[in-house]
Write an enzyme that holds these catalytic residues in place. Structure first.
Site, PDB file in Angstrom:
ATOM      1  CG  ASN A   1      -1.743   1.201   1.409  1.00  0.00           C
ATOM      2  OD1 ASN A   1      -1.839   2.018   0.490  1.00  0.00           O
ATOM      3  ND2 ASN A   1      -2.366   1.336   2.569  1.00  0.00           N
TER       4      ASN A   1
ATOM      5  CE  LYS B   1      -0.266   3.227   4.717  1.00  0.00           C
ATOM      6  NZ  LYS B   1      -0.180   3.327   6.160  1.00  0.00           N
TER       7      LYS B   1
ATOM      8  CG  HIS C   1      -5.941   1.948   5.049  1.00  0.00           C
ATOM      9  ND1 HIS C   1      -5.522   2.903   5.950  1.00  0.00           N
ATOM     10  CD2 HIS C   1      -4.934   1.052   4.938  1.00  0.00           C
ATOM     11  CE1 HIS C   1      -4.284   2.591   6.347  1.00  0.00           C
ATOM     12  NE2 HIS C   1      -3.910   1.478   5.751  1.00  0.00           N
TER      13      HIS C   1
ATOM     14  CD  GLU D   1      -3.063   5.482   6.668  1.00  0.00           C
ATOM     15  OE1 GLU D   1      -3.021   5.518   5.426  1.00  0.00           O
ATOM     16  OE2 GLU D   1      -2.166   4.945   7.365  1.00  0.00           O
TER      17      GLU D   1
ATOM     18  CD  GLU E   1      -3.570  -2.425   7.250  1.00  0.00           C
ATOM     19  OE1 GLU E   1      -2.461  -2.654   6.776  1.00  0.00           O
ATOM     20  OE2 GLU E   1      -4.226  -1.408   6.983  1.00  0.00           O
TER      21      GLU E   1
ATOM     22  N   GLY F   1       2.321   2.421  10.743  1.00  0.00           N
ATOM     23  CA  GLY F   1       3.271   3.519  10.579  1.00  0.00           C
ATOM     24  C   GLY F   1       3.938   3.965  11.873  1.00  0.00           C
TER      25      GLY F   1
ATOM     26  CB  SER G   1       5.052  -1.552  11.991  1.00  0.00           C
ATOM     27  OG  SER G   1       4.633  -0.220  12.222  1.00  0.00           O
TER      28      SER G   1
END
Ligand code: PGA
Length: 251
Positions: free
Chosen positions: A9, A11, A95, A97, A167, A173, A213
């Site tokens: 991904n 991003k 996702h 985010e 996730e 991250g 991560s």
């Protein structure tokens, strides 16, 4: 046997030139990998470039989102047809985010999943708890609710095509990874819920990726867990050598 599936991904990173460079570097590094499914998810503006470069290779193309609508007055959205037109076979949906910053809801996820399946695009449906939710003991409630609601539009005979990505938000991250045991525990609970919804055979066929991560140094241990069938990789997918190492750890 579920074929491991590693997706990168990207991003909101890389202009077209950088995206081309990254995928050109990745291709030869993974050319001999047959037992792992591989996908990259560039930004919308880079899909066409990457699509041309991966033609005939073992790398597939994913979008980072997909509209639930087919066409029309939906400013800023990209439809399934448009994604197929540039060679996308997969789309990341829900996702964290998107949920955190752009108001994505389970209901929206279910609609996007429906649009993907109706158009032959494989949805990679993301679920995961925040740090506060984990610390207050709500991990399973949150994740399983996201599974039930987010996959509510999936019919039994479509389930095996759907990919789930667990996730934990606190691991994305941050450099903090869930331990293999922590991840496996949630993956097992997700699979049990999938079995309840879609039947045991379908649940056994569905791939559940871990994300948060993932890097070359922790991939092998995570991917060695019984119910972890791959990874959705953010940061480490932006370096071809690192991403290739993660892919090889899935073999
Ligand atoms: P990360 O991101 O690997 O950079 O933690 C994973 C993801 O958000 O898909």
């Amino acid at each position: 046997m579920r074929k491991p599936f590693i997706a990168g991904n990207w991003k909101m990173n890389n202009t077209r030139a950088a995206a081309r460079e990254l995928v050109a570097a990745l291709k030869p590094l993974v050319a001999d990998v047959k037992d792992v499914e591989i996908a990259v998810a560039p930004t919308f503006t880079c899909l066409q470039d990457v699509s041309e470069l991966i033609k005939g290779s073992n790398i597939e193309l994913s979008a980072q989102n997909i509209s639930y609508a087919a066409s029309g007055a939906y400013t800023g959205e990209i439809s399934a047809d448009m994604l197929k037109d540039v060679g996308c076979t997969h789309a990341i949906i829900g996702h964290s985010e998107r949920r955190q910053y752009f108001g994505e809801t389970d209901e929206g996820v279910a609609k996007r999943v429906r649009a993907a399946l109706d158009n032959g695009i494989i949805p990679i449906v993301c679920v995961g708890e925040s740090l506060a939710e984990r610390e207050s003991g709500k991990t399973f409630d949150v994740v399983l609710r996201q599974i039930v609601n987010g996959l509510s539009s999936v019919k039994n005979d479509e389930a095996a095509r759907v990919v789930v990505a667990y996730e934990p938000v606190w691991a994305i991250g941050t450099g903090k990874t869930a331990t293999p045991d922590q991840a496996q525990e949630v993956h097992a609970a997700i699979r049990a819920k999938l079995a309840e919804i879609f039947g045991a055979d379908n649940a056994e066929a569905m791939r559940i990726q871990y994300g948060g991560s993932v890097k070359a140094s922790n991939a092998k241990e995570l991917l060695g867990q019984k119910d972890i069938d791959g990874a959705l990789v953010g940061g480490a997918s932006l370096k071809a050598a690192d991403f290739a190492e993660i892919i090889k750890a899935a073999r």
